[in-house]
Design a protein around this motif. Sequence first.
Motif, short mmCIF file in Angstrom:
data_model
loop_
_atom_site.label_atom_id
_atom_site.label_comp_id
_atom_site.label_asym_id
_atom_site.label_seq_id
_atom_site.Cartn_x
_atom_site.Cartn_y
_atom_site.Cartn_z
N ALA A 295 3.97 -73.60 -22.64
CA ALA A 295 4.16 -73.96 -21.15
C ALA A 295 4.49 -73.06 -20.20
CB ALA A 295 5.62 -74.71 -21.31
N GLY A 296 4.58 -71.94 -20.67
CA GLY A 296 4.76 -70.55 -19.57
C GLY A 296 5.60 -69.51 -20.02
N PHE A 297 5.97 -68.85 -18.97
CA PHE A 297 6.94 -67.67 -19.15
C PHE A 297 8.42 -68.11 -18.86
CE2 PHE A 297 3.25 -65.14 -17.37
CZ PHE A 297 2.66 -64.82 -18.68
N ASP A 298 9.43 -67.11 -19.36
CA ASP A 298 10.72 -67.17 -19.06
C ASP A 298 11.23 -65.84 -19.24
OD1 ASP A 298 13.01 -68.19 -17.83
OD2 ASP A 298 13.24 -69.81 -19.12
N TRP A 299 12.65 -65.45 -18.91
CA TRP A 299 13.33 -64.28 -19.23
C TRP A 299 14.74 -64.47 -19.18
CZ3 TRP A 299 10.12 -65.35 -14.72
CH2 TRP A 299 10.72 -65.69 -13.66
N GLY A 300 15.59 -63.41 -19.53
CA GLY A 300 16.96 -63.55 -19.27
C GLY A 300 17.62 -63.90 -20.73
N TYR A 301 16.76 -64.00 -21.96
CA TYR A 301 17.14 -64.33 -23.25
C TYR A 301 16.24 -63.98 -24.21
CZ TYR A 301 14.64 -68.67 -22.87
OH TYR A 301 13.69 -69.59 -22.62
N THR A 302 16.41 -64.24 -25.40
CA THR A 302 15.66 -64.02 -26.46
C THR A 302 15.15 -65.37 -27.11
OG1 THR A 302 17.15 -64.00 -28.22
CG2 THR A 302 16.56 -61.86 -27.21
N GLY A 303 13.89 -65.67 -26.80
CA GLY A 303 13.37 -66.90 -26.83
C GLY A 303 11.86 -67.09 -26.87
N SER A 304 11.16 -68.20 -26.92
CA SER A 304 9.67 -68.34 -26.85
C SER A 304 9.34 -67.98 -25.55
CB SER A 304 9.36 -69.63 -27.58
OG SER A 304 10.03 -70.79 -26.42
N GLY A 305 10.01 -68.43 -24.49
CA GLY A 305 9.38 -68.06 -23.15
C GLY A 305 9.32 -66.69 -22.66
N PRO A 306 10.40 -65.90 -23.14
CA PRO A 306 10.46 -64.59 -23.00
C PRO A 306 9.65 -63.67 -23.90
CG PRO A 306 12.70 -65.43 -22.91
CD PRO A 306 11.60 -66.57 -23.15
N ALA A 307 9.24 -64.43 -25.19
CA ALA A 307 8.36 -63.67 -25.98
C ALA A 307 7.08 -63.84 -25.54
CB ALA A 307 8.31 -64.42 -27.39
N GLN A 308 6.57 -64.89 -24.89
CA GLN A 308 5.14 -64.95 -24.27
C GLN A 308 5.04 -64.02 -23.03
OE1 GLN A 308 3.26 -67.38 -25.88
NE2 GLN A 308 1.96 -66.04 -24.97
N LEU A 309 5.98 -64.02 -22.33
CA LEU A 309 5.98 -62.89 -21.33
C LEU A 309 6.06 -61.57 -21.83
CD1 LEU A 309 6.41 -62.26 -18.09
CD2 LEU A 309 8.69 -62.42 -18.21
N GLN B 123 9.93 -56.58 -29.82
CA GLN B 123 10.94 -55.57 -29.36
C GLN B 123 10.96 -55.61 -27.94
OE1 GLN B 123 8.20 -54.88 -31.78
NE2 GLN B 123 8.46 -52.84 -32.23
N PHE B 124 10.07 -55.62 -27.33
CA PHE B 124 9.94 -55.43 -25.68
C PHE B 124 10.58 -56.72 -25.15
CE2 PHE B 124 7.97 -56.08 -21.69
CZ PHE B 124 8.18 -54.69 -21.11
N ARG B 125 10.43 -57.73 -26.01
CA ARG B 125 11.12 -58.96 -25.37
C ARG B 125 12.77 -58.90 -25.68
NH1 ARG B 125 11.75 -63.98 -29.40
NH2 ARG B 125 12.87 -62.43 -30.37
N ASP B 126 13.15 -58.38 -26.67
CA ASP B 126 14.52 -58.17 -27.13
C ASP B 126 15.20 -56.78 -26.40
OD1 ASP B 126 14.06 -59.95 -28.89
OD2 ASP B 126 14.28 -58.81 -30.55
N ALA B 127 14.35 -55.66 -25.98
CA ALA B 127 15.12 -54.77 -25.32
C ALA B 127 14.91 -54.80 -23.73
CB ALA B 127 14.28 -53.42 -25.64
N VAL B 128 13.75 -55.47 -23.24
CA VAL B 128 13.56 -55.64 -21.93
C VAL B 128 13.64 -56.87 -21.24
CG1 VAL B 128 11.94 -54.85 -19.99
CG2 VAL B 128 12.22 -53.30 -22.11
N VAL B 129 12.91 -57.70 -21.49
CA VAL B 129 12.55 -58.98 -21.25
C VAL B 129 13.89 -59.87 -20.83
CG1 VAL B 129 11.29 -61.26 -20.99
CG2 VAL B 129 10.09 -59.06 -21.14
N SER B 130 14.58 -59.77 -22.29
CA SER B 130 16.04 -60.49 -22.33
C SER B 130 16.87 -60.00 -21.27
CB SER B 130 16.24 -60.41 -23.80
OG SER B 130 16.80 -58.99 -24.11
#
Length: 227
Positions: A62-76, A97-104
């Motif tokens: 469905a697309g991107f997201d950010w600000g938490y650790t989840g499927s949208g942030p993982a895709q981003l 790791q990039f999702r957890d450390a940066v995108v979240s």
Amino acid sequence: METDSTTHPRVVQDERERCQATGDHVEYVGMRVDGTPVVLNLTEHERLSPDRSLDLVRHSPAGFDWGYTGSGPAQLACALLLDYTDDESVAHQYYIQFRDAVVSQLVCDGPADCWHLTGADIDAALSAFQDHHTLTPDGGKPSPSLPANWSAVSRADRTVFQRRDIDHYVVLAEGSEEWLIILCAQGDRAYPAPLDHRTLPVGTTPAPAVQELVTESNNLVEPEEEA
């Protein structure tokens, strides 16, 4: 005699300097347009699409997201690494790791109500990830406070509790103001994937939280019976 301009030393040097300058000024920006997450590559003047990253991992069609650790942030995270490095192996190895450390941690703020991420930010994160080493079972000593299928291993910067029967770990690390206690699994990854975690003030004893995560692991996968 004609000279191939593409191999002339001055041209080659200019090209390297141009590429370096381009990399130094890569910038991504994220915002919400009518509630929909939108990410732009400002350097290329184009919108970042999830399509290429979906061929690598499919966390969020469905697309991107950010600000938490989840499927949208993982895709981003995967899309950003793939777009920036143009290297599928790097994107696949480090996107969690990039999702957890940066995108979240990305937050839309400021007058433009958006977030910014530079190539230098991405390079710094990748460099930090590459400094980590794979967790591998290395014996350890049984702990009277843990089940028999667990052992404790002291490291220079953290304590690791390891399951003897499968690759589950509880990693206990002290931050500036809190304990970070993570239950993770190695599998075939270069870096453990988090399954659950606890954060506690440093003044609090972490033992009960460690025991909770050890119990959770044993409940997820029952320990093998000893012969």
